[in-house]
Scaffold this motif. Structure first.
Motif, PDB file in Angstrom:
ATOM      1  N   GLN A 148       0.832  -1.215   0.000  1.00 17.95           N
ATOM      2  CA  GLN A 148       0.000   0.000   0.000  1.00 17.95           C
ATOM      3  C   GLN A 148       0.865   1.264   0.000  1.00 17.95           C
ATOM      4  OE1 GLN A 148      -2.470   0.284   3.436  1.00 17.95           O
ATOM      5  NE2 GLN A 148      -3.556   2.118   2.728  1.00 17.95           N
ATOM      6  N   GLN A 149       1.876   1.320   0.871  1.00 18.32           N
ATOM      7  CA  GLN A 149       2.732   2.494   0.943  1.00 18.32           C
ATOM      8  C   GLN A 149       3.537   2.684  -0.338  1.00 18.32           C
ATOM      9  OE1 GLN A 149       2.762   4.763   3.432  1.00 18.32           O
ATOM     10  NE2 GLN A 149       1.025   3.622   4.246  1.00 18.32           N
ATOM     11  N   THR A 150       3.991   1.567  -0.942  1.00 19.49           N
ATOM     12  CA  THR A 150       4.750   1.670  -2.192  1.00 19.49           C
ATOM     13  C   THR A 150       3.879   2.221  -3.315  1.00 19.49           C
ATOM     14  OG1 THR A 150       6.101  -0.219  -1.489  1.00 19.49           O
ATOM     15  CG2 THR A 150       6.150   0.373  -3.819  1.00 19.49           C
ATOM     16  N   ALA A 151       2.645   1.730  -3.405  1.00 10.92           N
ATOM     17  CA  ALA A 151       1.738   2.229  -4.438  1.00 10.92           C
ATOM     18  C   ALA A 151       1.427   3.706  -4.228  1.00 10.92           C
ATOM     19  CB  ALA A 151       0.457   1.410  -4.435  1.00 10.92           C
ATOM     20  N   LEU A 152       1.259   4.108  -2.962  1.00 16.86           N
ATOM     21  CA  LEU A 152       0.967   5.507  -2.662  1.00 16.86           C
ATOM     22  C   LEU A 152       2.135   6.410  -3.043  1.00 16.86           C
ATOM     23  CD1 LEU A 152      -0.925   7.602  -1.401  1.00 16.86           C
ATOM     24  CD2 LEU A 152       0.102   7.081   0.823  1.00 16.86           C
ATOM     25  N   LEU A 153       3.353   6.002  -2.696  1.00 14.36           N
ATOM     26  CA  LEU A 153       4.526   6.813  -3.030  1.00 14.36           C
ATOM     27  C   LEU A 153       4.756   6.868  -4.525  1.00 14.36           C
ATOM     28  CD1 LEU A 153       6.976   5.704  -0.184  1.00 14.36           C
ATOM     29  CD2 LEU A 153       5.726   7.861  -0.370  1.00 14.36           C
ATOM     30  N   ASP A 154       4.558   5.752  -5.213  1.00 14.91           N
ATOM     31  CA  ASP A 154       4.717   5.743  -6.672  1.00 14.91           C
ATOM     32  C   ASP A 154       3.729   6.693  -7.338  1.00 14.91           C
ATOM     33  OD1 ASP A 154       6.735   3.957  -6.371  1.00 14.91           O
ATOM     34  OD2 ASP A 154       5.497   2.176  -6.780  1.00 14.91           O
ATOM     35  N   ALA A 155       2.490   6.717  -6.827  1.00 13.66           N
ATOM     36  CA  ALA A 155       1.491   7.624  -7.403  1.00 13.66           C
ATOM     37  C   ALA A 155       1.866   9.086  -7.168  1.00 13.66           C
ATOM     38  CB  ALA A 155       0.119   7.318  -6.805  1.00 13.66           C
ATOM     39  N   VAL A 156       2.419   9.368  -5.992  1.00 14.16           N
ATOM     40  CA  VAL A 156       2.843  10.738  -5.696  1.00 14.16           C
ATOM     41  C   VAL A 156       3.995  11.167  -6.587  1.00 14.16           C
ATOM     42  CG1 VAL A 156       3.845  12.231  -3.932  1.00 14.16           C
ATOM     43  CG2 VAL A 156       1.978  10.691  -3.335  1.00 14.16           C
ATOM     44  N   PHE A 157       4.968  10.263  -6.792  1.00 12.55           N
ATOM     45  CA  PHE A 157       6.131  10.598  -7.613  1.00 12.55           C
ATOM     46  C   PHE A 157       5.762  10.768  -9.086  1.00 12.55           C
ATOM     47  CE2 PHE A 157       8.851   8.311  -4.295  1.00 12.55           C
ATOM     48  CZ  PHE A 157       9.017   9.489  -3.591  1.00 12.55           C
ATOM     49  N   LYS A 158       4.726  10.096  -9.554  1.00 20.51           N
ATOM     50  CA  LYS A 158       4.355  10.158 -10.960  1.00 20.51           C
ATOM     51  C   LYS A 158       3.593  11.441 -11.296  1.00 20.51           C
ATOM     52  CE  LYS A 158       4.132   5.166 -11.741  1.00 20.51           C
ATOM     53  NZ  LYS A 158       3.235   4.015 -12.058  1.00 20.51           N
ATOM     54  N   GLU A 159       3.007  12.103 -10.273  1.00 19.33           N
ATOM     55  CA  GLU A 159       2.215  13.301 -10.541  1.00 19.33           C
ATOM     56  C   GLU A 159       3.106  14.498 -10.848  1.00 19.33           C
ATOM     57  OE1 GLU A 159      -0.344  14.026  -7.290  1.00 19.33           O
ATOM     58  OE2 GLU A 159      -1.620  12.260  -7.636  1.00 19.33           O
ATOM     59  N   ASP A 160       2.591  15.378 -11.707  1.00 23.43           N
ATOM     60  CA  ASP A 160       3.296  16.615 -12.064  1.00 23.43           C
ATOM     61  C   ASP A 160       2.729  17.746 -11.192  1.00 23.43           C
ATOM     62  OD1 ASP A 160       4.702  18.628 -13.132  1.00 23.43           O
ATOM     63  OD2 ASP A 160       3.969  18.408 -15.191  1.00 23.43           O
TER      64      ASP A 160
END
Length: 339
Positions: free
Chosen positions: A106-118
């Motif tokens: 869950q935390q990995t998916a959340l961080l990946d989504a944050v990093f992908k956003e502009d």
């Protein structure tokens, strides 16, 4: 401390030679700790190293730091994934392992989504809501200006308070006319107040002013017994002469007898203010009479050894019987004159 170490380096002794390595390491460690928040600047501590031994120690420290930095840089590569199968064979509590695995996913998916956003693009596309920011900024600007004004007024008041003389030296005829602060202070505090009693009464309240005025009127009534409320004549020298004679009957009788004897005139023409020469002559005659009366009283007192002795032409109790005594004396003198 570096100066002390430098002194030991330039003038070593047997004891200092044994302590030099430990002191060098301690000084270097302490300097590194102070520079840790800005690690890229701690190398500037090299200029504090005095002597060959300290310079060599700092050179070795720089070499070790370079080696550590190289090892850390070499490890920057693709992140290794967690081998959950290996951990399943090691951890016997499968529920705990599953919770850890789910939480990590869950935390990995959340961080990946944050990093992908502009985020920069999202901020630029945000059009609504800036009015609130502008309003808040304008309000903060006004608050800062108001705070600066309050600060200036406070500094000005402190300066005026420091430059003013103490309250005990207030003078309405000098600087008080030009100082509005102390003018307001004097107008607000009509009566003296012991500020130790401020917990039970307010010195600036109307009730306190009414209390002081009532007490002042009571003192006036006690002083002259006429129920007067004239507060502009607080002291005796501020009263007219007829009020002075109305309060003090003894001086009136003395001055009147002198005036009638001196001039032979009428009591209705008694002057409001007698000439200074008359007052001087009255005092001279009084002291001469007292000198004679005191000598006679001393002779009588020492010869009779009595407990009390009184002057001639004076009552025994001047405070209570004085008015009646002098009234009889005046009547006796008047009868002698009429005859």
């Amino acid at each position: 401390k570096f100066q002390a170490a430098s002194a030991l380096l330039h003038h070593p002794t047997d004891c200092s030679r044994a302590l030099l390595p430990a002191m060098q390491q301690s000084l270097v460690r302490r300097g590194i700790r102070r520079a840790l928040p800005c690690r890229d600047r701690w190398h500037a501590l090299q200029e504090y190293a005095v002597g060959e031994a300290n310079t060599e120690e700092f050179r070795l420290l720089r070499a070790r730091d370079t080696a550590v930095t190289g090892v850390v840089a070499a490890q920057h590569g693709a992140q290794k994934t967690i081998d959950w199968k290996a951990w399943e064979g090691r951890i016997s509590n499968k529920e705990t392992l599953q919770c850890l695995k789910d939480f990590h996913a869950q935390q990995t998916a959340l961080l990946d989504a944050v990093f992908k956003e502009d985020h920069l693009k999202a901020v630029k596309e945000q059009k609504a809501g800036w009015e609130l920011y502008d309003t808040a900024q304008a309000s903060c600007t006004k608050s800062v200006a108001k705070s600066q004004q309050i600060l200036k007024n406070g500094a000005r008041a402190l300066w005026i308070s420091f430059q003013n003389p103490p309250v005990s030296q207030l003078s309405q005829s000098e600087w008080l006319d030009a100082d509005q602060y102390w003018q307001a202070f004097v107008e607000k505090h009509h009566f003296y107040h012991n500020h130790i009693a401020s917990a039970v009464e307010d010195p600036e309240s109307k009730e306190y002013d009414a209390k002081q005025k009532a007490e002042l009127i009571k003192r006036w009534a006690t002083f002259d017994g006429r129920g007067t409320t004239r507060q502009n004549n607080k002291l005796l020298y501020q009263r007219p002469s007829y009020e002075y004679y109305d309060v003090y009957r003894g001086p009136l009788i003395e001055h009147m007898i002198y005036y009638l004897t001196k001039t032979g005139g009428d009591a209705r023409m008694f002057p409001e203010v007698m000439p200074t020469a008359w007052f001087a002559e009255i005092y001279n005659l009084r002291f001469k009479v007292y000198n004679v009366l005191q000598r006679r009283k001393r002779l009588e007192h020492e010869s009779s050894l009595s407990r009390e002795s009184h002057h001639d032409f004076h009552p025994h109790d001047l405070e209570h019987d004085g008015e009646a005594f002098f009234s009889k004396l005046i009547a006796k003198e008047s009868a002698l004159i009429e005859l």
